[in-house]
Enzyme design. Sequence first.
Site, PDB file in Angstrom:
ATOM      1  N   GLU A 277       0.820  -1.221   0.000  1.00 39.66           N
ATOM      2  CA  GLU A 277       0.000   0.000   0.000  1.00 39.66           C
ATOM      3  C   GLU A 277       0.851   1.267   0.000  1.00 39.66           C
ATOM      4  O   GLU A 277       0.919   1.976   0.996  1.00 39.66           O
ATOM      5  CB  GLU A 277      -1.002  -0.018   1.160  1.00 39.66           C
ATOM      6  CG  GLU A 277      -0.419  -0.431   2.490  1.00 39.66           C
ATOM      7  CD  GLU A 277      -1.464  -0.534   3.577  1.00 39.66           C
ATOM      8  OE1 GLU A 277      -2.511  -1.170   3.364  1.00 39.66           O
ATOM      9  OE2 GLU A 277      -1.213   0.023   4.661  1.00 39.66           O
ATOM     10  N   ARG A 280       3.323   7.655  -1.012  1.00 41.09           N
ATOM     11  CA  ARG A 280       4.305   8.603  -1.530  1.00 41.09           C
ATOM     12  C   ARG A 280       4.741   8.272  -2.959  1.00 41.09           C
ATOM     13  O   ARG A 280       4.838   9.151  -3.808  1.00 41.09           O
ATOM     14  CB  ARG A 280       5.532   8.568  -0.606  1.00 41.09           C
ATOM     15  CG  ARG A 280       6.608   9.588  -0.927  1.00 41.09           C
ATOM     16  CD  ARG A 280       7.870   9.306  -0.109  1.00 41.09           C
ATOM     17  NE  ARG A 280       7.606   9.111   1.300  1.00 41.09           N
ATOM     18  CZ  ARG A 280       7.518  10.085   2.202  1.00 41.09           C
ATOM     19  NH1 ARG A 280       7.699  11.336   1.837  1.00 41.09           N
ATOM     20  NH2 ARG A 280       7.264   9.825   3.466  1.00 41.09           N
ATOM     21  N   ARG A 316       6.721  19.513   5.444  1.00 32.27           N
ATOM     22  CA  ARG A 316       7.761  18.488   5.567  1.00 32.27           C
ATOM     23  C   ARG A 316       9.137  19.027   5.993  1.00 32.27           C
ATOM     24  O   ARG A 316       9.779  18.436   6.861  1.00 32.27           O
ATOM     25  CB  ARG A 316       7.869  17.676   4.275  1.00 32.27           C
ATOM     26  CG  ARG A 316       6.543  17.014   3.862  1.00 32.27           C
ATOM     27  CD  ARG A 316       6.709  15.969   2.771  1.00 32.27           C
ATOM     28  NE  ARG A 316       7.382  14.790   3.244  1.00 32.27           N
ATOM     29  CZ  ARG A 316       8.643  14.507   3.032  1.00 32.27           C
ATOM     30  NH1 ARG A 316       9.379  15.307   2.294  1.00 32.27           N
ATOM     31  NH2 ARG A 316       9.197  13.433   3.528  1.00 32.27           N
ATOM     32  N   TYR A 320      10.181  17.373   9.458  1.00 33.30           N
ATOM     33  CA  TYR A 320      11.146  16.258   9.364  1.00 33.30           C
ATOM     34  C   TYR A 320      12.519  16.706   8.881  1.00 33.30           C
ATOM     35  O   TYR A 320      13.331  15.856   8.487  1.00 33.30           O
ATOM     36  CB  TYR A 320      10.643  15.202   8.367  1.00 33.30           C
ATOM     37  CG  TYR A 320       9.202  14.800   8.473  1.00 33.30           C
ATOM     38  CD1 TYR A 320       8.729  14.128   9.599  1.00 33.30           C
ATOM     39  CD2 TYR A 320       8.307  15.066   7.437  1.00 33.30           C
ATOM     40  CE1 TYR A 320       7.399  13.737   9.675  1.00 33.30           C
ATOM     41  CE2 TYR A 320       6.982  14.668   7.510  1.00 33.30           C
ATOM     42  CZ  TYR A 320       6.528  14.003   8.627  1.00 33.30           C
ATOM     43  OH  TYR A 320       5.230  13.611   8.698  1.00 33.30           O
ATOM     44  N   CYS A 347       5.200  33.002  11.418  1.00 32.96           N
ATOM     45  CA  CYS A 347       5.993  33.460  12.564  1.00 32.96           C
ATOM     46  C   CYS A 347       6.532  32.286  13.374  1.00 32.96           C
ATOM     47  O   CYS A 347       6.128  32.056  14.523  1.00 32.96           O
ATOM     48  CB  CYS A 347       5.137  34.356  13.443  1.00 32.96           C
ATOM     49  SG  CYS A 347       4.696  35.855  12.585  1.00 32.96           S
ATOM     50  N   GLU A 348       7.377  31.520  12.781  1.00 34.53           N
ATOM     51  CA  GLU A 348       8.043  30.381  13.428  1.00 34.53           C
ATOM     52  C   GLU A 348       9.431  30.283  12.819  1.00 34.53           C
ATOM     53  O   GLU A 348       9.575  30.371  11.584  1.00 34.53           O
ATOM     54  CB  GLU A 348       7.323  29.050  13.117  1.00 34.53           C
ATOM     55  CG  GLU A 348       5.935  28.910  13.669  1.00 34.53           C
ATOM     56  CD  GLU A 348       5.875  28.358  15.092  1.00 34.53           C
ATOM     57  OE1 GLU A 348       6.913  27.895  15.610  1.00 34.53           O
ATOM     58  OE2 GLU A 348       4.788  28.405  15.673  1.00 34.53           O
ATOM     59  N   TYR A 376       2.053  14.221   0.722  1.00 39.11           N
ATOM     60  CA  TYR A 376       2.049  14.863   2.045  1.00 39.11           C
ATOM     61  C   TYR A 376       2.372  16.355   1.929  1.00 39.11           C
ATOM     62  O   TYR A 376       3.006  16.929   2.809  1.00 39.11           O
ATOM     63  CB  TYR A 376       3.019  14.138   2.999  1.00 39.11           C
ATOM     64  CG  TYR A 376       2.767  12.647   3.052  1.00 39.11           C
ATOM     65  CD1 TYR A 376       1.626  12.156   3.701  1.00 39.11           C
ATOM     66  CD2 TYR A 376       3.608  11.729   2.428  1.00 39.11           C
ATOM     67  CE1 TYR A 376       1.364  10.787   3.719  1.00 39.11           C
ATOM     68  CE2 TYR A 376       3.341  10.372   2.450  1.00 39.11           C
ATOM     69  CZ  TYR A 376       2.226   9.918   3.103  1.00 39.11           C
ATOM     70  OH  TYR A 376       1.956   8.563   3.125  1.00 39.11           O
TER      71      TYR A 376
END
Length: 417
Positions: A277, A280, A316, A320, A347-348, A376
Amino acid sequence: MTAHGGDTENPPVRRLSGWDADELVALAGEYGTPLYVMDRDRVRENCARLRGAFPDAEVRYAVKAHTGRAVLEAVRESGLAAECASAGEVERALAAGYDGSEVQYTAVNPPGRDLDHVVDRWRENPELTVTVGAADTVGRLRDRGFDGRLCIRANPGVGAGHHEKVRTGANAKFGVPYDEVADLAASVADEFDFVGLHAHAGSGISGEDLSNHRELVRRMGELAREVESRVGPLEFVDVGGGFGVPYREDEPPLDLESVADATREALGDVSGTLAVEPGRYVVADAGVLLARVNTVKEAADATVVGVDAGMTTLLRPAMYDAYHEIRNLSAENTEEAISATVAGPICESADVLCENRSLANPRRGAYLAVGNAGAYGYEMASTYNSRPRPAEVALDGGKARLVRRRETLTDLTELEQ
Ligand SMILES: Cc1ncc(COP(=O)(O)O)c(C=O)c1O
Ligand SMILES: N[C@@H](CCCC[NH3+])C(=O)O
């Protein structure tokens, strides 16, 4: 044939250089940015490659990688079934024309509302399969009157994947403990239509961590033989997805044929059909994200290039530390390369798409393309900082159509009362 055993008509990898820069710039101009572009022809190619490598297996698309209807329809037409992680994904698969017999619902700590909904759908589509990851879920299904096709997800005790946060195989959250699966199978076999076993190592498995995938499949083969000796033949043994794609320019693509050979060999003799399955692999390189430069500023060790896409558009890199290829579509090779840090409008501090990357000098107004954004990408987008989610176009034979309109500021407050 290429060096990687792929068909030259259907190469195993599509990098950003495989996209026509002028066409992408035209799309950005017409539909605005940030914009996701999904090439349905490439989705079909990826499906064909999977079916070619696993001709005797059932290939199920992990819908969570990209749930857009245009993509789901292309995947369905290409002969892949649908593996769904929630009632919402089941809904989307059925709406995209999937027959219930091609839909697997994999329940992970399922909210009661999901079970209510899926059991309702099962009444209309009695061939729909429900996979449970806890003995507890069996009772909750029974209470709702479900006695249909049931599969048990095992926790195989071995995980794999591109980042610790996507390794599910050995994570206690997922699946019934390996040693308890056979007893659970024996206890449900009379009451339900017990059809199969399932496990998933994790996401983004590369050629290098194939040994973990192989070990998972070996364990699933052993488990299947034990279960079959107690309850009779299974219809399928689903060993999950996770097939990785190359994100870096110099990364080789996965040799799918070897993965398929290793999978079959590790599984050994089982009566059930092999099922895989992947998510990606089906959609990653079928999608690019287009962004526009709005700010350029010199910092100590890099030029900061501010763009209108950030971690709310493509999570992503922030989540990650994922690498995505980035190309300046407006300069190509005419501009000198600089060391650029491409940052979004959120703002990060984590809102950075790449750091100190060599990029043809981007000016304000330039369009950038971010590669491998099909998996994703839109799915993990959010409205944090009250940023509306982007629009999405689908390509067929190079012809574009808007398949998801851009969210508006009005959409953002619509649910409030
Ligand atoms: C149960 C299950 N199946 C399939 C997938 C698909 O993974 P991938 O997109 O890496 O193929 C996932 C995601 O990791 C998953 O959780
Ligand atoms: N969201 C992850 C994949 C995890 C899939 C869900 N189990 C990624 O972008 O790599």
